[in-house]
Design a protein around this motif. Structure first.
Motif, PDB file in Angstrom:
ATOM      1  N   ALA A  15       0.863  -1.186   0.000  1.00 47.90           N
ATOM      2  CA  ALA A  15       0.000   0.000   0.000  1.00 47.90           C
ATOM      3  C   ALA A  15       0.897   1.233   0.000  1.00 47.90           C
ATOM      4  O   ALA A  15       1.909   1.276   0.707  1.00 47.90           O
ATOM      5  N   VAL A  16       0.542   2.217  -0.795  1.00 46.39           N
ATOM      6  CA  VAL A  16       1.293   3.472  -0.877  1.00 46.39           C
ATOM      7  C   VAL A  16       0.361   4.610  -0.500  1.00 46.39           C
ATOM      8  O   VAL A  16      -0.734   4.743  -1.071  1.00 46.39           O
ATOM      9  N   LEU A  17       0.792   5.416   0.451  1.00 46.44           N
ATOM     10  CA  LEU A  17       0.007   6.568   0.881  1.00 46.44           C
ATOM     11  C   LEU A  17       0.494   7.795   0.124  1.00 46.44           C
ATOM     12  O   LEU A  17       1.683   8.140   0.182  1.00 46.44           O
ATOM     13  N   LEU A  18      -0.405   8.448  -0.574  1.00 45.89           N
ATOM     14  CA  LEU A  18      -0.058   9.565  -1.455  1.00 45.89           C
ATOM     15  C   LEU A  18      -0.758  10.827  -0.978  1.00 45.89           C
ATOM     16  O   LEU A  18      -1.922  10.796  -0.587  1.00 45.89           O
ATOM     17  N   SER A  19      -0.039  11.921  -1.039  1.00 43.87           N
ATOM     18  CA  SER A  19      -0.596  13.209  -0.618  1.00 43.87           C
ATOM     19  C   SER A  19      -0.485  14.214  -1.756  1.00 43.87           C
ATOM     20  O   SER A  19       0.189  13.979  -2.764  1.00 43.87           O
ATOM     21  N   ILE A  20      -1.153  15.340  -1.579  1.00 51.59           N
ATOM     22  CA  ILE A  20      -1.070  16.433  -2.546  1.00 51.59           C
ATOM     23  C   ILE A  20       0.097  17.335  -2.148  1.00 51.59           C
ATOM     24  O   ILE A  20       0.155  17.825  -1.016  1.00 51.59           O
ATOM     25  N   GLY A  21       1.017  17.530  -3.077  1.00 52.34           N
ATOM     26  CA  GLY A  21       2.159  18.402  -2.812  1.00 52.34           C
ATOM     27  C   GLY A  21       1.846  19.844  -3.165  1.00 52.34           C
ATOM     28  O   GLY A  21       0.761  20.188  -3.641  1.00 52.34           O
ATOM     29  N   ARG A  22       2.822  20.691  -2.938  1.00 50.75           N
ATOM     30  CA  ARG A  22       2.666  22.115  -3.213  1.00 50.75           C
ATOM     31  C   ARG A  22       3.970  22.618  -3.819  1.00 50.75           C
ATOM     32  O   ARG A  22       5.032  22.455  -3.237  1.00 50.75           O
ATOM     33  N   HIS A  23       3.889  23.181  -5.041  1.00 50.93           N
ATOM     34  CA  HIS A  23       5.103  23.665  -5.700  1.00 50.93           C
ATOM     35  C   HIS A  23       5.709  24.798  -4.886  1.00 50.93           C
ATOM     36  O   HIS A  23       4.998  25.734  -4.491  1.00 50.93           O
ATOM     37  N   PRO A  24       7.022  24.749  -4.599  1.00 46.71           N
ATOM     38  CA  PRO A  24       7.597  25.760  -3.715  1.00 46.71           C
ATOM     39  C   PRO A  24       7.616  27.168  -4.294  1.00 46.71           C
ATOM     40  O   PRO A  24       7.720  28.145  -3.539  1.00 46.71           O
ATOM     41  N   VAL A  25       7.530  27.314  -5.601  1.00 45.34           N
ATOM     42  CA  VAL A  25       7.583  28.647  -6.221  1.00 45.34           C
ATOM     43  C   VAL A  25       6.184  29.139  -6.566  1.00 45.34           C
ATOM     44  O   VAL A  25       5.760  30.210  -6.118  1.00 45.34           O
TER      45      VAL A  25
END
Length: 270
Positions: A15-25
């Motif tokens: 199982a892989v837990l995936l999240s929403i990232g946020r572009h640093p720029v």
């Protein structure tokens, strides 16, 4: 979770837990970097069953398609209310799946970003946690228990440590793990995001927090010993020019005045 002695590596469930990232720029939603590396590692294992899970509001669904573009056919979206705590829904869902191995990034790029989620899930599943993993493979030593895995763990200053771990366990992925493959547009469109309704309590801690744009943390300054307490305080707090000023959410007039004073000090304006 299944008993460790019953885990067969050839019949591995991941199982892989995936999240929403946020572009640093730009600040735009994207796939999280270390979560994508966790998915890359899971795909390389070629497990019998690979389940990708994200817990969050339905509005996050579009950004998840970048993970589908890596080769996933299906992704489970545990639909939570806005501000819901994802720990208990994830624990309940993983308890039903009973995977041998759970992979995830070590810290979210948005929200709390405390890095506590893998540990809370492991506690709820009564499983071990191995942080900062860069490689996973089946243990080939003849005297190891069934279900054991060879892990390589990242240590400070580029060092590595080899471990033999008996599953089931939760592994967080280090940024120096193999990079994730690019996301292809076609598979990202064809992949299926399967919403599953879930009950979640409100995250009271996050609701009490103050949300503001991220700012670089100040660097630690090495202050020489000796001198008076006032001298040490000045060395630790003043900028190199000795006249630094920090403005947090200033008014337009205060910001303009600070810029004008700086330009006068530098001799750009008379």
């Amino acid at each position: 979770m299944p008993d460790a002695a019953m885990i067969d590596w050839a019949m591995l469930d991941v199982a892989v837990l995936l999240s929403i990232g946020r572009h640093p720029v730009s600040g735009r939603a994207r796939r999280a970097a270390t979560d994508a590396q966790a998915l890359e590692m899971a795909l390389a294992l070629r497990p019998r069953r690979l389940t990708a899970i994200h817990a969050g509001p339905v509005a996050d669904g579009e950004a998840l398609r970048a993970y589908l573009g890596m080769g996933l056919e299906r992704l489970t979206l545990l639909v939570l209310p806005e501000g819901g705590d994802p720990v208990e829904p994830l624990v309940a869902h993983l308890r039903r799946l009973a995977p041998s191995l759970i992979l995830t990034g070590r810290q979210a790029e948005d929200g709390e970003g405390s890095g506590m989620l893998p540990y809370l899930i492991a506690r709820g599943l009564d499983a071990a946690v191995v942080p900062d993993v860069v490689r996973i493979g089946p243990a080939d030593a003849p005297d190891t228990k069934p279900g054991s895995a060879n892990l390589v763990q990242a240590l400070p200053r580029g060092q590595r440590r080899a471990l033999i771990v008996t599953g089931p366990f939760v592994a967080t992925i280090h940024p120096s793990a193999p990079p994730a493959r690019p996301s292809a547009f076609g598979p990202a469109r064809r992949g299926v995001i399967e919403p599953v309704a879930a009950q979640a309590a409100a995250d009271l801690f996050l609701s009490d927090c103050e949300h503001r744009p991220w700012r670089p943390k100040p660097k630690l300054m090495r202050v020489k010993r000796g001198g008076s307490a006032l001298d040490r305080l000045k060395a630790a707090t003043e900028s190199k020019s000795g006249k630094g000023q920090l403005l947090v959410n200033p008014t337009a007039e205060a910001g303009a005045l600070a810029i004008y004073d700086s330009l006068v000090e530098q001799g750009i304006l008379p």
